[in-house]
Scaffold this active site. Structure first.
Site, mmCIF file in Angstrom:
data_model
loop_
_atom_site.group_PDB
_atom_site.id
_atom_site.type_symbol
_atom_site.label_atom_id
_atom_site.label_comp_id
_atom_site.label_asym_id
_atom_site.label_seq_id
_atom_site.Cartn_x
_atom_site.Cartn_y
_atom_site.Cartn_z
ATOM 1 N N LYS A 9 -0.972 6.003 4.384
ATOM 2 C CA LYS A 9 -0.935 7.382 4.125
ATOM 3 C C LYS A 9 -1.807 7.969 2.816
ATOM 4 C CE LYS A 9 3.680 7.682 6.053
ATOM 5 N NZ LYS A 9 5.072 7.909 5.694
ATOM 6 N N TYR A 49 3.742 13.784 13.885
ATOM 7 C CA TYR A 49 5.164 14.014 13.743
ATOM 8 C C TYR A 49 6.124 14.992 14.441
ATOM 9 C CZ TYR A 49 4.335 10.806 9.579
ATOM 10 O OH TYR A 49 4.471 9.670 8.851
ATOM 11 N N PHE A 57 13.048 17.790 5.640
ATOM 12 C CA PHE A 57 11.792 17.151 5.069
ATOM 13 C C PHE A 57 10.519 17.462 5.750
ATOM 14 C CE2 PHE A 57 13.376 13.702 7.913
ATOM 15 C CZ PHE A 57 12.370 13.471 8.654
ATOM 16 N N ARG A 85 6.565 -3.188 11.523
ATOM 17 C CA ARG A 85 7.698 -2.450 11.061
ATOM 18 C C ARG A 85 8.215 -3.498 9.996
ATOM 19 N NH1 ARG A 85 8.503 3.008 11.588
ATOM 20 N NH2 ARG A 85 10.920 2.685 11.671
ATOM 21 N N THR A 91 12.208 2.698 5.679
ATOM 22 C CA THR A 91 11.789 3.955 5.380
ATOM 23 C C THR A 91 11.782 4.486 3.889
ATOM 24 O OG1 THR A 91 12.419 4.831 7.514
ATOM 25 C CG2 THR A 91 11.753 6.537 6.160
ATOM 26 N N ARG A 102 6.638 -1.322 1.457
ATOM 27 C CA ARG A 102 7.390 -0.112 0.747
ATOM 28 C C ARG A 102 8.127 -0.577 -0.577
ATOM 29 N NH1 ARG A 102 8.751 2.756 6.334
ATOM 30 N NH2 ARG A 102 7.238 4.352 6.618
HETATM 31 P P1 IDP Z 1 9.513 5.967 9.267
HETATM 32 O O1 IDP Z 1 7.989 6.391 8.662
HETATM 33 O O2 IDP Z 1 10.089 4.658 8.529
HETATM 34 O O3 IDP Z 1 9.223 5.731 10.876
HETATM 35 P P2 IDP Z 1 10.707 8.416 10.049
HETATM 36 O O4 IDP Z 1 12.309 8.698 10.013
HETATM 37 O O5 IDP Z 1 10.058 8.362 11.168
HETATM 38 O O6 IDP Z 1 10.515 7.027 9.107
HETATM 39 O O7 IDP Z 1 10.348 9.667 9.035
HETATM 40 C C1 IDP Z 1 8.907 9.878 8.829
HETATM 41 C C2 IDP Z 1 8.510 9.953 7.519
HETATM 42 O O8 IDP Z 1 8.881 11.087 7.058
HETATM 43 C C3 IDP Z 1 8.893 8.766 6.578
HETATM 44 O O9 IDP Z 1 8.029 7.762 6.823
HETATM 45 C C4 IDP Z 1 8.824 9.552 5.364
HETATM 46 O O10 IDP Z 1 7.493 9.706 4.702
HETATM 47 C C5 IDP Z 1 9.218 10.952 5.721
HETATM 48 N N1 IDP Z 1 10.844 11.208 5.294
HETATM 49 C C6 IDP Z 1 11.688 10.595 6.368
HETATM 50 N N2 IDP Z 1 12.726 11.137 5.819
HETATM 51 C C7 IDP Z 1 12.809 11.748 4.759
HETATM 52 C C8 IDP Z 1 13.410 12.219 3.540
HETATM 53 O O11 IDP Z 1 14.756 12.269 3.814
HETATM 54 N N3 IDP Z 1 12.975 12.755 2.492
HETATM 55 C C9 IDP Z 1 11.672 12.857 2.175
HETATM 56 N N4 IDP Z 1 10.794 12.364 3.216
HETATM 57 C C10 IDP Z 1 11.237 11.823 4.426
HETATM 58 MG MG MG Z 2 8.982 7.004 12.456
#
Ligand code: IDP
Ligand code: MG
Length: 149
Positions: A9, A49, A57, A85, A91, A102
């Protein structure tokens, strides 16, 4: 052999962590079969996305992900989706396991450095969205016999 989609990113690029992040996947044995750098448009980010449209978010995510160049890649190997992963970590970097990208390199969910496909079907969809078939290379490495049984 399975393939997965991974993307460093904008924060990873800005912080000079491209090499460090790619190093971890390579060290694990995953093979890079496609790689490119680009800055996502709003429309493209919405496609990538799509499942998160409407979530609280989402606006912040869209701003973050389009804020600068990203490095996209396709990795190949045994259980590549799950392996990538696991190497990325949870996340939320604050809660991710030590040793993961991470946890070791980040602190906040909205600056978590890397995206990776969450399952084999998602991986196929994301690879097709990001790469043309001719941008993906099939090749063998002389070390493959020391990584794949
Ligand atoms: P992932 O990237 O681990 O698959 P996802 O739930 O698919 O997680 O969410 C996509 C992206 O959205 C995350 O990597 C993160 O950058 C962002 N994100 C998800 N949930 C939140 C949140 O609660 N606050 C801020 N950013 C979030
Ligand atoms: Mg995801």
């Amino acid at each position: 052999m399975e393939r997965t989609f991974v993307m460093i990113k904008p924060d990873g690029v800005q912080r000079g962590l491209v090499g460090e992040i790619v190093r971890r996947f390579e060290a694990r044995g995953l093979k890079i079969v496609g790689m490119k750098m680009l800055q996502m448009s709003n429309d493209f980010a919405k496609k990538h996305y799509e499942v998160h449209i409407g979530k609280p978010f989402f606006d912040g995510l869209l701003k973050y992900i389009t804020s600068g160049p990203v490095v996209a890649m396709v990795l190949e190997g045994t259980e590549a989706v799950a392996a990538a992963r696991a190497t990325m970590g949870a996340t939320n970097p604050a809660k991710a396991a030590p040793g993961t990208i991470r946890a070791d390199l980040g602190l906040e969910m909205g600056r978590n450095l890397i995206h990776g496909s969450d399952g084999p079907e998602t991986a196929q969809t994301e690879i097709a969205l990001w790469f043309k078939p001719e941008e993906l290379l099939s090749y063998s490495r002389t070390i493959d016999a020391w990584i794949f049984e």
